[in-house]
Design an enzyme around this catalytic site. Structure first.
Site, PDB file in Angstrom:
ATOM      1  N   ARG A 104      79.831 -69.723  70.790  1.00  0.00           N
ATOM      2  CA  ARG A 104      78.406 -69.517  70.825  1.00  0.00           C
ATOM      3  C   ARG A 104      77.679 -70.792  70.557  1.00  0.00           C
ATOM      4  NH1 ARG A 104      76.311 -65.034  66.348  1.00  0.00           N
ATOM      5  NH2 ARG A 104      77.756 -65.934  64.983  1.00  0.00           N
ATOM      6  N   TYR A 105      78.150 -71.825  69.650  1.00  0.00           N
ATOM      7  CA  TYR A 105      77.350 -73.014  69.667  1.00  0.00           C
ATOM      8  C   TYR A 105      77.977 -74.016  70.393  1.00  0.00           C
ATOM      9  CZ  TYR A 105      75.881 -70.121  65.454  1.00  0.00           C
ATOM     10  OH  TYR A 105      75.265 -69.339  64.721  1.00  0.00           O
ATOM     11  N   ARG A 108      81.194 -76.360  68.864  1.00  0.00           N
ATOM     12  CA  ARG A 108      82.070 -75.799  68.091  1.00  0.00           C
ATOM     13  C   ARG A 108      82.570 -74.485  68.477  1.00  0.00           C
ATOM     14  NH1 ARG A 108      77.313 -75.629  65.611  1.00  0.00           N
ATOM     15  NH2 ARG A 108      76.813 -74.267  64.000  1.00  0.00           N
ATOM     16  N   CYS A 117      96.078 -60.004  59.021  1.00  0.00           N
ATOM     17  CA  CYS A 117      95.621 -60.792  57.739  1.00  0.00           C
ATOM     18  C   CYS A 117      96.691 -60.349  56.717  1.00  0.00           C
ATOM     19  CB  CYS A 117      94.219 -60.447  57.061  1.00  0.00           C
ATOM     20  SG  CYS A 117      92.982 -60.521  58.587  1.00  0.00           S
ATOM     21  N   CYS A 121      90.361 -56.566  54.078  1.00  0.00           N
ATOM     22  CA  CYS A 121      89.100 -56.483  53.393  1.00  0.00           C
ATOM     23  C   CYS A 121      88.175 -55.214  53.856  1.00  0.00           C
ATOM     24  CB  CYS A 121      88.514 -57.646  53.290  1.00  0.00           C
ATOM     25  SG  CYS A 121      89.432 -59.241  53.236  1.00  0.00           S
ATOM     26  N   CYS A 124      85.220 -55.883  56.097  1.00  0.00           N
ATOM     27  CA  CYS A 124      85.479 -57.056  56.984  1.00  0.00           C
ATOM     28  C   CYS A 124      84.580 -56.703  58.068  1.00  0.00           C
ATOM     29  CB  CYS A 124      86.552 -56.835  57.571  1.00  0.00           C
ATOM     30  SG  CYS A 124      87.019 -58.057  58.898  1.00  0.00           S
ATOM     31  N   ARG A 126      84.665 -57.790  61.267  1.00  0.00           N
ATOM     32  CA  ARG A 126      85.312 -57.767  62.336  1.00  0.00           C
ATOM     33  C   ARG A 126      86.643 -56.388  62.448  1.00  0.00           C
ATOM     34  NH1 ARG A 126      86.155 -63.675  62.628  1.00  0.00           N
ATOM     35  NH2 ARG A 126      84.588 -64.362  64.021  1.00  0.00           N
ATOM     36  N   ASP A 286      77.317 -58.164  57.163  1.00  0.00           N
ATOM     37  CA  ASP A 286      76.857 -57.827  58.520  1.00  0.00           C
ATOM     38  C   ASP A 286      76.888 -56.102  58.966  1.00  0.00           C
ATOM     39  OD1 ASP A 286      76.518 -60.325  59.574  1.00  0.00           O
ATOM     40  OD2 ASP A 286      78.962 -60.624  59.550  1.00  0.00           O
ATOM     41  N   ASP A 323      73.596 -63.540  59.903  1.00  0.00           N
ATOM     42  CA  ASP A 323      74.105 -63.459  61.188  1.00  0.00           C
ATOM     43  C   ASP A 323      73.348 -62.700  61.866  1.00  0.00           C
ATOM     44  OD1 ASP A 323      75.607 -64.336  63.435  1.00  0.00           O
ATOM     45  OD2 ASP A 323      77.275 -64.889  62.257  1.00  0.00           O
ATOM     46  N   LYS A 330      73.411 -67.548  63.433  1.00  0.00           N
ATOM     47  CA  LYS A 330      73.081 -67.255  62.100  1.00  0.00           C
ATOM     48  C   LYS A 330      71.729 -68.232  61.753  1.00  0.00           C
ATOM     49  CE  LYS A 330      78.057 -68.042  60.753  1.00  0.00           C
ATOM     50  NZ  LYS A 330      78.696 -68.102  62.191  1.00  0.00           N
TER      51      LYS A 330
END
Ligand SMILES: *Cc1c(COP(=O)(O)O)cnc(C)c1O
Ligand code: SF4
Length: 368
Positions: A104-105, A108, A117, A121, A124, A126, A286, A323, A330
């Site tokens: 996206r950037y 990076r 994971c 959480c 989350c 995602r 988010d 975001d 962001k």
């Protein structure tokens, strides 16, 4: 833990054994007191949306800490998907040229080697993908990721995220890092991980030493939301990283019932700094599906964040990040690029395109 058997050695390390002691079955959850009054059918439905996994290291601690319990306990509110909520809230897919990589950037790129994971959480962002075993990259897909990185010389930093990159066995992870090391324009590798909090013994001194052997510089961004996570084992794990010379930053999500009071944030950020962790990002949650009960109104969040300034040392204050829903990028708050245009509706200026994007948050339900 399946999915890595082709790459891991036969010998299962102590931390991998510990990883498999997490609660995820209905029986475990009932025994650990994490099923509330949920029926078996409800637990099954929750699990189908987003798997349930509570690490062994949390078992005793959730009895004493509400902020810890809130982060891992499945609750009925998660079954409610509100119209404002999005499957892919920050547009990972929009900016994904090939499977496993989000670009996206320009300088990076995010890489998701796994979607598994050590803990799931409940908030989350995602959660629509995380916990699904089938999203593991095959070796062919991994080669495609590497060749994309090789072709894009503007990428100087890779962010390993997921899922949690540090639940990958060493044999698998170090093989991939070795492949990254062969790409000369990659100077920095950043690990976004929850492992220091949930499985601190995974970060051994040997692990840190091996990271430091690569030509790129490794940074660790530890996901930590509450000072209650920082017990002796967790602090020791952070200390192994820092002492080996690896810089450690933290990122946190602003979560109702976990860290939305001034005192909770102060304790978290001050303790992190005492342990040589620089608070990097505090994220406004988010718009992930089934997470409305974790969100406080954005205007309240802004006020809370601004109250830190002046009372906390500057090195204890992370950037407050929003975001923009849908993938526009962001922004760091407060910002002239964020304007309230209605009771629950806001407009933000994309740092990527300069366009103003309008979005709304669900009403406060008072569910918690
Ligand atoms: C958040 C994010 C990054 C990292 O952003 P920083 O501000 O450098 O921490 C990189 N790529 C994508 C796609 C992201 O969502
Ligand atoms: S560790 Fe990160 S990716 Fe995994 S469930 Fe938690 S927030 Fe999501």
């Amino acid at each position: 833990m399946g999915g890595f058997s082709d790459c891991s050695s036969k010998r299962v390390s102590a931390w991998q054994k510990k990883l498999s002691l997490a609660a995820s079955s209905t029986e475990d959850l009932r025994e650990w007191g994490l099923a509330g009054d949920l029926s078996d059918a409800e637990l099954q439905e929750l699990r189908e949306n987003f798997d349930i996994r509570v690490p062994e290291s949390f078992r005793q601690r959730i009895l004493e800490s509400e902020p810890l319990r809130r982060q891992v306990e499945p609750v009925r509110h998660e079954l409610v998907f509100l119209p404002e909520e999005l499957a892919d809230p920050i547009g990972d897919e929009v900016h994904s040229p090939i499977k496993g990589l989000t670009h996206r950037y320009a300088n990076r790129a995010l890489i998701k080697l796994t979607h598994l994971c050590g803990v799931y959480c409940r908030f989350c962002f995602r959660r629509y993908k995380v916990s699904q075993e089938g999203n593991q990259l095959t070796s062919q897909e991994m080669r495609a990721v590497l060749s994309y990185l090789l072709d894009h010389r503007e990428i100087r930093e890779v962010i390993l995220t997921g899922g949690d990159p540090l639940i990958l066995p060493d044999a698998f992870l170090f093989k991939f890092l070795g492949d990254l090391a062969a790409i000369p324009h990659l100077r920095v590798v950043r690990f976004h991980t929850r492992i220091p909090s949930v499985l601190p013994e995974r970060i051994t001194s040997e692990f840190c030493r091996r990271l430091n052997d690569f030509p790129f510089c490794s940074w660790v961004v530890a996901h930590i939301n509450s000072a209650d996570e920082l017990n002796q084992g967790v602090v020791a794990s952070i200390s192994r990283l820092v002492q080996s010379g690896i810089p450690v930053l933290s990122q946190s999500v602003l979560l109702q019932g976990v860290n939305t009071s001034f005192g909770q944030l102060q304790e978290l950020f001050e303790q992190l700094v005492e342990h040589r962790v620089r608070p990097y990002y505090l994220h406004y949650p988010d718009l992930a599906q089934g997470t409305h009960h974790f969100r406080i109104p954005l205007e309240d969040a802004l006020e809370l964040y601004q109250s830190l300034r002046g009372q906390l040392s500057g090195i204890c204050i992370p950037h407050f990040i929003l975001d923009i829903p849908g993938g526009a990028g962001k922004i760091s708050l407060p910002s002239a690029g964020l304007v309230r245009v209605g009771e629950r509706t806001w407009k933000a200026r994309s740092p990527l395109t300069g366009d103003w994007i309008q979005f709304s948050y669900p009403p406060q339900t008072g569910l918690l």
